[in-house]
Design a protein around this motif. Sequence first.
Motif, PDB file in Angstrom:
ATOM      1  N   GLU A   1       0.827  -1.199   0.000  1.00 48.32           N
ATOM      2  CA  GLU A   1       0.000   0.000   0.000  1.00 48.32           C
ATOM      3  C   GLU A   1       0.866   1.257   0.000  1.00 48.32           C
TER       4      GLU A   1
ATOM      5  N   LEU B   1       0.053   7.018   2.101  1.00 48.40           N
ATOM      6  CA  LEU B   1      -1.166   7.692   2.545  1.00 48.40           C
ATOM      7  C   LEU B   1      -2.167   6.701   3.110  1.00 48.40           C
ATOM      8  N   SER B   2      -2.079   5.454   2.683  1.00 49.58           N
ATOM      9  CA  SER B   2      -2.935   4.407   3.243  1.00 49.58           C
ATOM     10  C   SER B   2      -2.338   3.809   4.517  1.00 49.58           C
ATOM     11  N   LEU B   3      -1.002   3.711   4.584  1.00 47.24           N
ATOM     12  CA  LEU B   3      -0.341   3.077   5.727  1.00 47.24           C
ATOM     13  C   LEU B   3      -0.196   4.013   6.928  1.00 47.24           C
TER      14      LEU B   3
ATOM     15  N   ARG C   1      -1.311   4.130  11.154  1.00 44.04           N
ATOM     16  CA  ARG C   1      -1.824   2.823  11.572  1.00 44.04           C
ATOM     17  C   ARG C   1      -0.705   2.047  12.269  1.00 44.04           C
TER      18      ARG C   1
END
Length: 271
Positions: free
Chosen positions: A212, A215-217, A220
Amino acid sequence: MTPATRDLNAESLLAFWAEAGVDAMLLDEPFDRIEAGKFVPPKPPERIVAAPPPAQGAVKAGPDVAAAVAEARRLAAAAPDLEALKAAIEAFDGCPLKFEGAARQSVFYRGATDAPLMVIGEGPGQEEDIQGAPFVGRAGQLLDKMFAAAGLTDRVFITNSVFWRPPGNRNPTVGEQMVCAPFLERAIELLKPKMLLLVGGPSAKSMLKREEGILSLRGRWFEWKSSDGAIELPAMPTLHPAFLLRQPGAKKKAWSDLLTLTERLDRPERP
């Protein structure tokens, strides 16, 4: 013309041809001497089309990667402390970045050698290559300001996924990160941090083995595991400060990531 005259003429013609060297009147197969006399230009040589160069970021094929990884593991395992590990990295010749012309020296770490937080970026840039320390350019100065605001100034150990500057400040390739990974893992073993902060997409993807985008990771929590499974640490990806300099509006996201990490780092129980 009488038959006798024809025979005489034929004998005279045969005698002429015989004197000229003609010894056969007919061939077994027809032969076009006019066509044979034409000039046929030689066939031009076949054009050899070179194979296209490998795409940027692709792993360079060949036996060197496996051999380099094995040598890196051997050198890293023999290092009893961080200074010895730094010397082993300087002596290591298995990473192609060392010889591609952009790197003057290896760049290993800066920060506290007893830090509870290890910060792992992508690779050295021009200023880092000059000074021999990671994150000392404009992006590093912004990162230091963020750490100071979060109360982390003396609590971080900063390094990268590769230890030599890539040409043109490009992202390191998977192969380049692979040959540096044993040194990075040994640094984690020696430092014994409580958690990892993975700065930028190439670092997060390499450490977490995920595809990924950043910006997705970012923001988190993930679990990083050593290659032998003996070490497991919480890890958070975040945006690279160089990206924040280009996109100031994203600073609030990175700041939120840092606050979340700091809160977990300060918990009395296991982070």
